[in-house]
Write a protein that holds these residues in place. Structure first.
Motif, short mmCIF file in Angstrom:
data_model
loop_
_atom_site.label_atom_id
_atom_site.label_comp_id
_atom_site.label_asym_id
_atom_site.label_seq_id
_atom_site.Cartn_x
_atom_site.Cartn_y
_atom_site.Cartn_z
N GLY A 14 33.61 9.72 13.87
CA GLY A 14 32.88 9.53 15.06
C GLY A 14 33.18 10.73 16.08
O GLY A 14 32.34 10.96 16.82
N THR A 15 34.49 11.11 16.04
CA THR A 15 34.88 12.15 16.81
C THR A 15 34.17 13.30 16.66
O THR A 15 33.40 14.24 17.54
CB THR A 15 36.40 12.48 16.81
N GLN A 16 33.97 13.88 15.24
CA GLN A 16 33.30 15.13 14.77
C GLN A 16 31.77 14.75 15.09
O GLN A 16 31.15 15.76 15.32
CB GLN A 16 33.52 15.25 13.35
N GLY A 17 31.31 13.70 14.83
CA GLY A 17 29.81 13.23 14.87
C GLY A 17 29.38 13.49 16.46
O GLY A 17 28.47 13.90 16.56
N ALA A 18 30.06 12.85 17.08
CA ALA A 18 29.79 13.23 18.68
C ALA A 18 29.49 14.37 18.89
O ALA A 18 28.86 15.17 19.83
CB ALA A 18 30.82 12.41 19.59
N LEU A 19 30.87 15.45 18.69
CA LEU A 19 30.61 16.81 18.76
C LEU A 19 29.50 17.47 18.28
O LEU A 19 28.78 18.32 18.84
CB LEU A 19 32.05 17.48 18.38
N LEU A 20 29.33 17.06 17.07
CA LEU A 20 28.08 17.89 16.23
C LEU A 20 26.96 17.50 16.90
O LEU A 20 25.77 18.13 17.20
CB LEU A 20 27.82 17.24 14.94
N ALA A 21 26.65 16.17 17.38
CA ALA A 21 25.40 15.60 17.90
C ALA A 21 25.22 16.48 19.35
O ALA A 21 23.97 16.96 19.48
CB ALA A 21 25.47 14.22 18.30
N GLU A 22 26.33 16.80 20.06
CA GLU A 22 25.87 17.41 21.26
C GLU A 22 25.59 19.04 20.74
O GLU A 22 24.88 19.67 21.48
CB GLU A 22 27.61 17.86 22.05
N ARG A 23 26.34 19.66 19.85
CA ARG A 23 25.95 20.93 19.60
C ARG A 23 24.75 20.99 18.84
O ARG A 23 24.30 21.98 19.33
CB ARG A 23 27.06 21.45 18.82
N LEU A 24 24.48 20.02 18.01
CA LEU A 24 23.12 20.34 17.34
C LEU A 24 21.77 19.75 17.81
O LEU A 24 20.53 19.90 17.45
CB LEU A 24 23.35 19.78 15.85
N GLY A 25 22.38 18.75 18.94
CA GLY A 25 21.15 18.16 19.66
C GLY A 25 20.23 17.10 18.59
O GLY A 25 19.04 16.91 18.71
N ILE A 26 21.03 16.45 17.95
CA ILE A 26 20.53 15.42 17.04
C ILE A 26 21.37 14.41 17.32
O ILE A 26 22.69 14.30 17.34
CB ILE A 26 20.91 15.96 15.41
N PRO A 27 20.88 12.81 17.28
CA PRO A 27 21.54 11.81 17.75
C PRO A 27 22.51 11.44 16.40
O PRO A 27 22.36 11.58 15.41
CB PRO A 27 20.55 10.83 17.84
N LYS A 28 23.76 10.96 16.93
CA LYS A 28 24.70 10.24 15.95
C LYS A 28 24.40 8.87 15.73
O LYS A 28 23.86 8.33 16.92
CB LYS A 28 26.05 10.37 16.45
N THR A 29 24.40 8.45 14.51
CA THR A 29 23.96 7.02 14.18
C THR A 29 25.02 6.55 13.56
O THR A 29 25.25 6.59 12.44
CB THR A 29 22.51 7.26 13.31
N ALA A 30 25.83 5.57 14.27
CA ALA A 30 27.00 5.09 13.79
C ALA A 30 26.72 3.56 13.63
O ALA A 30 26.56 2.87 14.70
CB ALA A 30 27.95 5.57 14.68
N THR A 31 26.59 3.19 12.25
CA THR A 31 26.37 1.63 12.22
C THR A 31 27.54 0.68 12.84
O THR A 31 27.31 -0.24 13.44
CB THR A 31 26.18 1.56 10.54
N TYR A 86 27.82 5.22 7.20
CA TYR A 86 26.84 4.87 6.77
C TYR A 86 26.11 6.09 5.96
O TYR A 86 26.08 7.23 6.33
CB TYR A 86 25.63 4.45 7.52
N PRO A 87 25.88 6.06 4.71
CA PRO A 87 25.75 4.87 3.85
C PRO A 87 27.50 4.46 3.44
O PRO A 87 28.25 5.37 3.37
CB PRO A 87 25.15 5.04 2.72
#
Ligand code: ADP
Ligand code: ADP
Length: 216
Positions: A14-31, A86-87
């Motif tokens: 979650g922590t890395q996903g949120a940072l990546l989402a900001e930097r890459l401009g792609i939404p984090k999808t956390a089930t 996910y998956p």
């Protein structure tokens, strides 16, 4: 870009996903986040899911599939998504592959974050979430700013017994996906998640950058 973050509960997806989402401009999808929203709203789906979540068991695949399908149909996910949590088993991996194929997409990379089991239990029992922003903090490793301290909450399933069971479910059901994706030929990277958050982030970005430059 469609990216999967694999790793045990508490590995830092979650922590890395949120940072990546900001930097890459792609939404984090956390089930897990979607399920917790449904629990908070008291929807029928939320009520059904809560029983499984509190027990540290996986929520049935068809519930998850419906949620992800709906999320991927939203405009902000048209150029890709960062899948966090996910998956979680082979059936979910198969259905994600089919769903993306229908959209003319496929998984571009899988990043598996490795953290030793002792560190995980400590991370999860110290995890706190800001219910207003969804941001995740840790009482020791990643303290929240003073102004949000008062509203932080602890997840119901972050008690030690439940954490241990969730780890067992991860080992038996989710970890085999590393081999599954390796066999499928998708670029798969393993990173050492037992390092400071920014270092782990730097390595993931570097690995993804290398993938991009390797593409024809
Ligand atoms: P963590 O981030 O600690 O790995 P998650 O927030 O991803 O935890 O998941 C919390 C709980 O929500 C899981 O223990 C499980 O009950 C349920 N859950 C989340 N994602 C899935 C999924 N893809 N399939 C089945 N259950 C899920
Ligand atoms: P996951 O989504 O894989 O369950 P989280 O991102 O929620 O994991 O992280 C679990 C806990 O560990 C959180 O309290 C988070 O602040 C903390 N954490 C995340 N990454 C690190 C790290 N590299 N070092 C120390 N603590 C971390």
């Amino acid at each position: 870009m469609d990216l999967i973050l694999l790793g045990a509960p508490g590995a830092g997806k979650g922590t890395q996903g949120a940072l990546l989402a900001e930097r890459l401009g792609i939404p984090k999808t956390a089930t897990g986040d979607m399920l917790r929203d449904a629990v908070r709203q008291g929807t029928p789906l939320g009520r059904e899911a809560k029983r499984y979540m509190d027990a540290g068991e996986l929520v049935p695949d068809e519930v998850i599939l419906g949620m992800v399908r709906e999320r991927l149909s939203q405009p902000d996910a048209a150029a890709g998504a960062i899948f966090d949590g996910y998956p979680r088993n082979a059936a979910q991996a198969e259905s994600l592959g089919r769903m993306l194929a229908e959209l003319g997409r496929s998984i571009d990379a899988v990043v598996s974050i490795d953290v030793a089991e002792e560190a995980i239990v400590q991370r999860m029992t110290g995890r706190r979430t800001d219910p207003e922003t969804g941001r995740v903090y840790h009482v020791v490793h990643n303290p929240a700013p003073a102004e949000v301290q008062g509203r932080l909450v602890q997840r119901d399933d972050d008690r030690e017994e439940t954490v241990r069971h969730r780890l067992e479910v991860y080992r038996t059901t989710t970890e085999p996906l590393v081999a599954y994706y390796r066999a499928s030929g998708v670029p798969l990277h393993t990173v050492d998640g037992d390092r400071p958050i920014e270092q782990v982030q730097g390595e993931i970005l570097e690995l993804l950058g290398n993938d991009a430059s390797a593409r024809p």
